[in-house]
Design an enzyme around this catalytic site. Structure first.
Site, PDB file in Angstrom:
ATOM      1  N   CYS A   2       6.987 -28.327  -9.463  1.00  0.00           N
ATOM      2  CA  CYS A   2       5.763 -27.679  -8.981  1.00  0.00           C
ATOM      3  C   CYS A   2       4.529 -28.519  -9.278  1.00  0.00           C
ATOM      4  O   CYS A   2       4.496 -29.254 -10.261  1.00  0.00           O
ATOM      5  CB  CYS A   2       5.567 -26.345  -9.689  1.00  0.00           C
ATOM      6  SG  CYS A   2       6.987 -25.284  -9.593  1.00  0.00           S
ATOM      7  N   ARG A  27       6.090 -34.899  -5.878  1.00  0.00           N
ATOM      8  CA  ARG A  27       6.832 -34.230  -6.949  1.00  0.00           C
ATOM      9  C   ARG A  27       7.977 -33.377  -6.394  1.00  0.00           C
ATOM     10  O   ARG A  27       8.844 -32.947  -7.152  1.00  0.00           O
ATOM     11  CB  ARG A  27       5.886 -33.342  -7.761  1.00  0.00           C
ATOM     12  CG  ARG A  27       4.830 -34.142  -8.498  1.00  0.00           C
ATOM     13  CD  ARG A  27       3.693 -33.259  -8.935  1.00  0.00           C
ATOM     14  NE  ARG A  27       4.040 -32.384 -10.032  1.00  0.00           N
ATOM     15  CZ  ARG A  27       3.916 -32.675 -11.317  1.00  0.00           C
ATOM     16  NH1 ARG A  27       3.471 -33.849 -11.664  1.00  0.00           N
ATOM     17  NH2 ARG A  27       4.237 -31.811 -12.253  1.00  0.00           N
ATOM     18  N   TRP A  75       8.475 -25.595  -6.405  1.00  0.00           N
ATOM     19  CA  TRP A  75       9.867 -26.042  -6.324  1.00  0.00           C
ATOM     20  C   TRP A  75      10.674 -24.901  -6.933  1.00  0.00           C
ATOM     21  O   TRP A  75      10.579 -24.631  -8.126  1.00  0.00           O
ATOM     22  CB  TRP A  75      10.033 -27.331  -7.124  1.00  0.00           C
ATOM     23  CG  TRP A  75      11.335 -28.025  -6.922  1.00  0.00           C
ATOM     24  CD1 TRP A  75      11.726 -28.745  -5.837  1.00  0.00           C
ATOM     25  CD2 TRP A  75      12.417 -28.096  -7.854  1.00  0.00           C
ATOM     26  NE1 TRP A  75      12.985 -29.254  -6.037  1.00  0.00           N
ATOM     27  CE2 TRP A  75      13.428 -28.873  -7.259  1.00  0.00           C
ATOM     28  CE3 TRP A  75      12.634 -27.569  -9.132  1.00  0.00           C
ATOM     29  CZ2 TRP A  75      14.641 -29.135  -7.903  1.00  0.00           C
ATOM     30  CZ3 TRP A  75      13.825 -27.833  -9.764  1.00  0.00           C
ATOM     31  CH2 TRP A  75      14.821 -28.613  -9.147  1.00  0.00           C
ATOM     32  N   ASN A  99       3.376 -23.653 -13.306  1.00  0.00           N
ATOM     33  CA  ASN A  99       4.411 -24.683 -13.332  1.00  0.00           C
ATOM     34  C   ASN A  99       5.184 -24.478 -14.629  1.00  0.00           C
ATOM     35  O   ASN A  99       4.570 -24.275 -15.671  1.00  0.00           O
ATOM     36  CB  ASN A  99       3.723 -26.056 -13.307  1.00  0.00           C
ATOM     37  CG  ASN A  99       4.713 -27.194 -13.328  1.00  0.00           C
ATOM     38  OD1 ASN A  99       5.913 -26.982 -13.209  1.00  0.00           O
ATOM     39  ND2 ASN A  99       4.205 -28.404 -13.478  1.00  0.00           N
ATOM     40  N   GLU A 479      23.592 -47.279 -10.227  1.00  0.00           N
ATOM     41  CA  GLU A 479      22.234 -47.100  -9.728  1.00  0.00           C
ATOM     42  C   GLU A 479      22.209 -47.190  -8.198  1.00  0.00           C
ATOM     43  O   GLU A 479      21.558 -46.384  -7.533  1.00  0.00           O
ATOM     44  CB  GLU A 479      21.307 -48.138 -10.377  1.00  0.00           C
ATOM     45  CG  GLU A 479      19.869 -48.108  -9.907  1.00  0.00           C
ATOM     46  CD  GLU A 479      19.182 -46.756 -10.028  1.00  0.00           C
ATOM     47  OE1 GLU A 479      19.726 -45.845 -10.672  1.00  0.00           O
ATOM     48  OE2 GLU A 479      18.093 -46.597  -9.440  1.00  0.00           O
TER      49      GLU A 479
END
Ligand code: F6R
Length: 606
Positions: A2, A27, A75, A99, A479
């Site tokens: 968030c 984000r 989120w 958040n 990765e």
């Protein structure tokens, strides 16, 4: 995760909030909303989806207008993404954005329901809004302090009270929050890029501190209602750092920024050709104190730790254990006061990494943080700190932060190896010189994006693929595989090349792509044998290896050639084509490269 913003000042508040929220899009979020004092009344607009959905909704219904308000990108944690669950949430006289996670929300909700309160959403945030409203007695500060004492968990809150026109309150515990100040205006935000367009000056809100923003400026209070004076900070990032600067995506820009990021990170830590980490609290005497090292991190940062493990163990012969932070904290680790625990984190706010570091401290270990975000929680709480200087990393998929994390692990490995007499000064100087040359090699590789585009075009129809390698190449495979799956949504696994025939090779079918990383000279022939095993079973092999090797038909279908660099330093170069392959695959699939679905940049929940 968030994002929170807030504004008080002469500008049109809705425009400022929307612009600031757009800078926090990186984000990750699934809904957005704002609350603005509109002619003295709080007007809320919120919507599931992207900011453009909110903008459209406001155009089609009502667009609040005023000079103070709060905004949010959500989120989802409690309750699905929906208009109703989007923030802001309100009680009768209080509206908030939040958040973090309220751990005891169920108990608080039951209490409020028993008091006759009704709830619209499934969120833990609405519980805080209602609780504030329940205790509100006309004094916002007292009410906030009372609620802080009852709420458990992590939170950053932006709060407006309907009878305090054009005043915004902010409070934080665990979740990050900054308070920006410009001329006759002030801001709140989860992260610096949100306010860079307006000001570079900001305060870092500490745990349980409260800020009050009004047209006259900002005041800060502690949880005992005592006013506090805070030190102002100035962001050393400029707007360009938070803009795409002509690149199609932040991820591509950040991949191309890697040579500069390496130089900026390592140059101040090299004196007379040797690593010098003294300014970070790390001396040869200190390094000799440790029996063993743990590296604790999540995701890509953990993969940087894996490269560090290989290099430290090879050069310094000091044992290194790499742990996923969420596992470390619950496995009762055997850490002692003779151990060093290194926590690697781009954001410095990852909940699991932070908790793991706190646990390590409790167990008596000394902690070293390798962090990119200045002033973040992990940076502030560690015993020793090495900042990476990658600048803001906006794309969710980490590239340049990983690169500089590795660069720091190399410096540390070289210094440690010298400190424990595992290498002599001449060798240490040679290795440091190699590290200093990596930006040039990476520049060279970045000129050859066409090969990675071609490889990407051959992957987009695949359902699944494998990355294989041995030793350092295996760490890189992990990765490469993570990067590909997170932004292209193609399933992929990384495997130690020699381990395939113990089960996984049965997955190989005709045409299945296998990306084989084979850069380590000492292991090359062994890896080639493993590659032949998958090739013989129908795999389409893409080999990432030195350019001077030309694979026969029974080895690989395609090759990405790398410069002839010393084995030990090769991962810094070899990861670049893996990043570009993931990037172009995502672009070709038409995905939202910088904001992949379901993901958040900074994971501040467990
Ligand atoms: C993947 C990625 C994540 C992060 C992980 C840790 O591209 O970015 O795997 O590496 O969430 O985040 P930080 O480094 O902020 O602790």
């Amino acid at each position: 995760m968030c994002g929170i913003v807030g504004y008080v000042g002469p500008r049109e508040c809705t425009d400022v909030l929307m612009s600031a929220l757009s800078k926090l899009e990186y984000r990750g979020y699934d809904s957005a909303g704002i609350a603005v004092f509109d002619n003295g009344e709080i007007k809320v607009a919120k919507s599931k989806g992207r900011l453009k959905d909110l903008e459209e909704k406001m155009e089609n219904t009502y667009k609040p207008s005023g000079h103070a308000g709060i905004g949010h990108t959500r989120w989802a944690t409690h309750g699905e993404p929906s208009d109703i669950n989007s923030h802001p949430h309100s009680g009768k006289r209080v509206t908030i954005v939040h958040n973090g996670i309220i751990e005891n929300y169920k108990k608080l909700k039951d209490f409020l329901v028993s008091q006759g309160r009704e709830f619209q959403s499934e969120t833990d945030t609405e519980v805080v809004a209602q609780l504030l409203d329940y205790y509100y007695d006309g004094n916002p500060l007292d009410t906030i302090i009372k609620v802080m004492s009852e709420v458990r968990g992590s939170f950053a809150l932006g709060i407006v009270f309907s009878d305090f026109r054009d005043v915004v309150y902010a409070v934080r515990r665990e979740s990050p929050l900054i308070v920006g100040v410009g001329e006759n205006e002030s801001f709140i935000a989860s992260d610096v890029p949100a306010i860079l367009k307006y000001t570079k000056d900001y305060y870092l809100l500490e745990h349980d501190e409260i800020a009050r923003l009004d047209m006259d400026g900002v005041k800060f209070y502690d949880k005992h209602k005592k006013e506090i004076i805070k030190e102002i900070k100035t962001a050393d990032w400029d707007m360009d750092a938070a803009e795409k600067g002509g690149y199609e995506h932040f991820m591509l820009k950040e991949i191309y920024e890697q040579p500069t990021a390496i130089k900026t990170t390592i140059s101040p830590r090299i004196t007379d050709g040797l690593p010098n980490l003294e300014e970070c609290g790390i001396t040869p005497e200190k390094l000799r104190e440790f029996n063993q090292i743990y590296v604790v991190a999540c995701g890509t940062a953990m993969h940087a730790g894996l490269v560090g493990k290989y290099v430290i163990e090879k050069l310094a012969r000091v044992p290194v254990t790499v742990d996923i932070a969420s596992e470390f904290r619950y496995r009762e680790p055997l850490v002692s006061d003779r151990d060093l625990v290194i926590v690697i984190s781009q954001s410095g706010e990852t909940a699991d990494s932070l908790a793991a570091m706190r646990l390590a401290k409790e167990l008596g270990a000394q902690t070293l943080a390798i962090v990119n975000a200045k002033g973040s929680s992990i940076a502030r709480e560690a015993d020793m700190l090495i900042y990476t200087h990658a600048g803001p990393e906006i794309a969710v998929a980490s590239t340049k932060a990983y690169m500089v994390q590795i660069a720091v692990m190399y410096l540390l490995a070289f210094e440690l190896a010298l400190a424990v007499d595992a290498i002599d000064e001449t060798e240490c100087r040679r290795l440091t010189g190699l590290l200093q040359k990596t930006p040039d090699y990476i520049e060279e590789i970045l000129k050859n994006k066409e090969d990675t585009q071609y490889i990407a075009s051959s992957l987009i129809t695949a359902d699944s693929l494998l990355y294989i390698g041995r030793g350092l190449d295996y760490a890189l495979s992990m990765e490469g595989s993570l990067k590909l799956k997170e932004i292209s949504y193609i399933h992929s696994e990384s495997y130690a090349a020699g381990e395939l025939k113990h089960g996984t090779i049965s997955l190989i079918s005709d045409g299945m792509p296998v990306i084989a990383v084979a850069t380590q000279k000492a292991l090359f022939e062994k890896t080639v044998s493993n590659i032949k095993e998958v090739k013989a079973r129908g795999a389409k092999v893409i080999m990432v290896c030195r350019d001077d090797y030309t694979p026969e038909k029974d080895v690989a279908d395609y090759k990405f050639g790398l410069p002839d660099i010393d084995d030990i330093i090769m991962p810094m170069a070899a990861v670049v084509p893996l990043q570009l392959i993931a990037y172009y695959t995502s672009v070709l699939k038409g995905n939202d490269v910088d904001k992949p679905r379901n993901l958040a940049k900074s994971v501040t929940v467990e």
